[in-house]
Design a protein around this motif. Sequence first.
Motif, PDB file in Angstrom:
ATOM      1  N   GLY A  90       1.316  -0.929  -0.403  1.00  0.00           N
ATOM      2  CA  GLY A  90      -0.163  -0.054   0.158  1.00  0.00           C
ATOM      3  C   GLY A  90       0.608   1.329   0.059  1.00  0.00           C
ATOM      4  N   THR A  91       2.142   0.852  -0.123  1.00  0.00           N
ATOM      5  CA  THR A  91       3.002   2.727   0.423  1.00  0.00           C
ATOM      6  C   THR A  91       2.558   3.958  -0.878  1.00  0.00           C
ATOM      7  OG1 THR A  91       4.858   3.096   0.120  1.00  0.00           O
ATOM      8  CG2 THR A  91       4.641   1.530  -1.377  1.00  0.00           C
ATOM      9  N   TYR A  92       2.277   2.931  -2.392  1.00  0.00           N
ATOM     10  CA  TYR A  92       2.532   3.904  -3.579  1.00  0.00           C
ATOM     11  C   TYR A  92       0.479   4.519  -3.339  1.00  0.00           C
ATOM     12  CZ  TYR A  92       5.869   1.191  -5.790  1.00  0.00           C
ATOM     13  OH  TYR A  92       6.957   0.636  -5.401  1.00  0.00           O
ATOM     14  N   ALA A  93      -0.272   3.201  -3.079  1.00  0.00           N
ATOM     15  CA  ALA A  93      -1.609   3.625  -2.484  1.00  0.00           C
ATOM     16  C   ALA A  93      -2.272   5.050  -1.597  1.00  0.00           C
ATOM     17  CB  ALA A  93      -3.056   2.062  -2.324  1.00  0.00           C
ATOM     18  N   HIS A  94      -1.479   4.715  -0.742  1.00  0.00           N
ATOM     19  CA  HIS A  94      -0.909   5.784   0.930  1.00  0.00           C
ATOM     20  C   HIS A  94      -0.877   6.860   0.702  1.00  0.00           C
ATOM     21  CE1 HIS A  94      -0.535   1.924   3.444  1.00  0.00           C
ATOM     22  NE2 HIS A  94      -1.973   1.359   2.906  1.00  0.00           N
ATOM     23  N   GLN A  95      -0.331   7.153  -0.435  1.00  0.00           N
ATOM     24  CA  GLN A  95      -0.122   8.468  -0.159  1.00  0.00           C
ATOM     25  C   GLN A  95      -0.671   8.999  -1.318  1.00  0.00           C
ATOM     26  OE1 GLN A  95       2.515   8.963   1.120  1.00  0.00           O
ATOM     27  NE2 GLN A  95       3.370   7.183   0.842  1.00  0.00           N
ATOM     28  N   ALA A  96      -2.022   8.558  -1.975  1.00  0.00           N
ATOM     29  CA  ALA A  96      -2.397   8.931  -3.616  1.00  0.00           C
ATOM     30  C   ALA A  96      -3.420   8.588  -2.247  1.00  0.00           C
ATOM     31  CB  ALA A  96      -3.087   7.989  -4.297  1.00  0.00           C
ATOM     32  N   LEU A  97      -4.394   8.426  -1.454  1.00  0.00           N
ATOM     33  CA  LEU A  97      -5.459   8.414  -1.139  1.00  0.00           C
ATOM     34  C   LEU A  97      -5.076   9.839   0.850  1.00  0.00           C
ATOM     35  CD1 LEU A  97      -6.177   4.777  -0.782  1.00  0.00           C
ATOM     36  CD2 LEU A  97      -7.766   6.708  -1.760  1.00  0.00           C
ATOM     37  N   HIS A  98      -4.076  10.194   0.519  1.00  0.00           N
ATOM     38  CA  HIS A  98      -3.912  10.957   2.055  1.00  0.00           C
ATOM     39  C   HIS A  98      -4.238  10.348   2.385  1.00  0.00           C
ATOM     40  CE1 HIS A  98      -4.332  15.076  -0.460  1.00  0.00           C
ATOM     41  NE2 HIS A  98      -2.968  14.301  -1.364  1.00  0.00           N
ATOM     42  N   ASP A  99      -3.519   8.958   2.730  1.00  0.00           N
ATOM     43  CA  ASP A  99      -3.478   7.580   4.128  1.00  0.00           C
ATOM     44  C   ASP A  99      -2.229   7.619   4.428  1.00  0.00           C
ATOM     45  OD1 ASP A  99      -4.629   7.167   6.285  1.00  0.00           O
ATOM     46  OD2 ASP A  99      -5.702   5.209   4.930  1.00  0.00           O
ATOM     47  N   SER A 100      -1.212   8.020   3.896  1.00  0.00           N
ATOM     48  CA  SER A 100      -0.092   8.175   4.352  1.00  0.00           C
ATOM     49  C   SER A 100       0.303   7.019   5.682  1.00  0.00           C
ATOM     50  CB  SER A 100       0.883   9.039   4.255  1.00  0.00           C
ATOM     51  OG  SER A 100       0.946   9.964   3.370  1.00  0.00           O
ATOM     52  N   LYS A 101       1.310   5.862   5.467  1.00  0.00           N
ATOM     53  CA  LYS A 101       1.101   5.307   7.215  1.00  0.00           C
ATOM     54  C   LYS A 101       3.030   5.843   7.497  1.00  0.00           C
ATOM     55  CE  LYS A 101      -2.456   3.465   6.675  1.00  0.00           C
ATOM     56  NZ  LYS A 101      -3.694   3.918   6.923  1.00  0.00           N
ATOM     57  N   ALA A 102       3.578   5.787   8.532  1.00  0.00           N
ATOM     58  CA  ALA A 102       5.229   5.966   9.346  1.00  0.00           C
ATOM     59  C   ALA A 102       5.492   4.663   8.749  1.00  0.00           C
ATOM     60  CB  ALA A 102       4.886   6.284  10.818  1.00  0.00           C
ATOM     61  N   THR A 103       4.982   3.406   8.517  1.00  0.00           N
ATOM     62  CA  THR A 103       6.631   2.378   7.667  1.00  0.00           C
ATOM     63  C   THR A 103       6.144   2.445   6.250  1.00  0.00           C
ATOM     64  OG1 THR A 103       4.184   0.905   7.925  1.00  0.00           O
ATOM     65  CG2 THR A 103       6.310   1.062   9.689  1.00  0.00           C
ATOM     66  N   ASP A 104       5.505   3.847   5.968  1.00  0.00           N
ATOM     67  CA  ASP A 104       5.494   3.265   3.732  1.00  0.00           C
ATOM     68  C   ASP A 104       6.896   3.698   3.306  1.00  0.00           C
ATOM     69  OD1 ASP A 104       2.936   2.865   3.624  1.00  0.00           O
ATOM     70  OD2 ASP A 104       2.526   5.171   3.501  1.00  0.00           O
ATOM     71  N   ALA A 105       7.186   2.511   2.515  1.00  0.00           N
ATOM     72  CA  ALA A 105       8.910   2.580   2.020  1.00  0.00           C
ATOM     73  C   ALA A 105       8.704   4.295   1.042  1.00  0.00           C
ATOM     74  CB  ALA A 105       8.928   1.346   1.081  1.00  0.00           C
ATOM     75  N   SER A 106       7.628   4.483   0.454  1.00  0.00           N
ATOM     76  CA  SER A 106       7.825   6.410  -0.119  1.00  0.00           C
ATOM     77  C   SER A 106       8.266   7.537   0.679  1.00  0.00           C
ATOM     78  CB  SER A 106       6.139   6.471  -0.382  1.00  0.00           C
ATOM     79  OG  SER A 106       6.353   5.005  -1.750  1.00  0.00           O
ATOM     80  N   LEU A 107       7.827   7.203   1.949  1.00  0.00           N
ATOM     81  CA  LEU A 107       8.319   7.589   2.601  1.00  0.00           C
ATOM     82  C   LEU A 107       9.957   7.643   3.445  1.00  0.00           C
ATOM     83  CD1 LEU A 107       4.814   8.818   4.683  1.00  0.00           C
ATOM     84  CD2 LEU A 107       6.159   9.678   2.829  1.00  0.00           C
ATOM     85  N   ASP A 108      10.025   6.949   3.009  1.00  0.00           N
ATOM     86  CA  ASP A 108      11.616   6.216   3.895  1.00  0.00           C
ATOM     87  C   ASP A 108      12.820   7.029   3.560  1.00  0.00           C
ATOM     88  OD1 ASP A 108      13.076   4.533   4.841  1.00  0.00           O
ATOM     89  OD2 ASP A 108      13.769   2.678   3.611  1.00  0.00           O
ATOM     90  N   TRP A 109      12.920   8.434   3.425  1.00  0.00           N
ATOM     91  CA  TRP A 109      14.491   9.514   2.899  1.00  0.00           C
ATOM     92  C   TRP A 109      13.789  10.259   4.276  1.00  0.00           C
ATOM     93  CZ3 TRP A 109      11.633  13.766   2.105  1.00  0.00           C
ATOM     94  CH2 TRP A 109      10.652  13.939   1.904  1.00  0.00           C
TER      95      TRP A 109
END
Length: 547
Positions: A90-109
Amino acid sequence: MKLNKVFLAAGMFAVALTSCTNLDVTPDSQYTEDPSKNSGVDPMIMVEAKMADVYFHMSGTLGRRYMEAQCLSSDEFTCLAFDGGYYDDGTYAHQALHDSKATDASLDWYDPVASGITKANTILEELGSGASAQMTAPARAMRAYFTWVLMDSFGDTPILEKVPAEGEVVARSPRKEVAEWIESELTEIIPYLTEDVTENTYGKPTKWMAEALLAKLYINWAVYTAESVDQYDAATAANPKLDDCISVCDEIINSGKFNLGSVDYLHKFSYDNGSQIEDFIYAIPYDAINLQGMQYGRPRSFKQLKNLMPNVYGSTDKFTQSTGGNMVVTPEFAKLFSLDGDIRNLSILRGDIYIRDPKTLKPTSEPFMYKEKQVHFTENIEFKKDKDGNPIEDNTIDVGNDDAAIQKGCHSIKWFMIPSDYNNGRNQSNDVPIFRYADVLLMKAEALARTGQSGAKDLFNQIRAYAGAPQITAEPTLAEIYDERGREFFDENWRRNDMIRFGHFEDEFFPHYKKYDFANFDKRHRIFPVQQKMLDLNPGWEQNPGY
């Protein structure tokens, strides 16, 4: 051969693409002598050698994960899953839905960017108190930029002016204080940064890079200094820095060092762009071999591109690495690309697709075929259906995996790629601009419009003229400027920033619709959650409100 690659020194191999540096750990020094005390060697040359690692530190992050977070949380792109493929927890879907998670790979920076601050501080400490302002200005400029990246995306951020002692707990400062610190840093160092715009300064901090960052800070000042992220109201917020923004933009414009039209729009972002692009104020000079990490084409290209001949890029060689095809343009955003004669319309693939000429980058008359049928990308996107034919509308954004499914949604071809680059681990040599002259023109136009001054029309029409789009006949409205920014800076990681400032981040766009309970409209989600690893490593840090 890209013109900008000549200046890249041998020390460039040390660039850290995905470093992982805890904020409260002192890094080992890479250097053994103070260049300001090295007799017989030009001190600035020694500083350049030290700074190479800092200049390109964010290349890996910008080349993928930062891009995912910025693009997918905007109305530019959504992500697709193909019968579960590319859902990736869900790392990409979470961003698109404005429902990001602290463990998302897309935020691992968060940590890789923060370690760039630590590297800059290490250099500053090694230079010592006797170093001239001219010697320290480049490191301070990069430190300010890295701090801005974190502040813009995560809100409260540490203000680090030194390398933390071992075991030292580093606190996050309020976003307003961080913005004020960045302003202070930039205004102090700008007089000491080089004004040169040459092949040798390409990709490095100059006076103009710092001023472009300062203008970006000023145009967003009301956002960054709001009591909290959810309290910013675009309709009522007062920005006391708009005249300052205009002044800084004028400095860049009046320098005469940049222009819009030396290279056409499509070629500005192509595989052979570089220091010859006079619109680029500051860019990351990617190279598929020497500075890897740029992978924009991978998720944007047709899912079945691998080994497909002929292919949409018009190449005579095959792409031997797989592509994802999972990032597609939203139906709402695609509608922006409809102005008569606008070359920017060719940045996206929609409808019947034709093979592009790899030299002109424009469509030929030859259809792009897949399984003996012309590829047709639909503007609208439909969810996967169950056995009864009913759409499965859920937070996976799954469209199925048949031939029709992989042609749903328009695709970006702005970052045109070639096999000789991409077959090297899916890397590209397209340089990615961070600050462009076009942005300076439109920031000034916006500031003029917001303060009720004239002059925005002429700036706006400069953009329209070089794009071949129709001229406007009256001063532009803020809505027109917002739309024009969408066209001009599509797929350049600025849309989320613009949406928040203009009050559109909570708009509806596929699949971020209010009819879906899995789409999030919490205004606190204008910033991302802090990566869980960072919370674990830094005692006392709290997660951003709303997460």
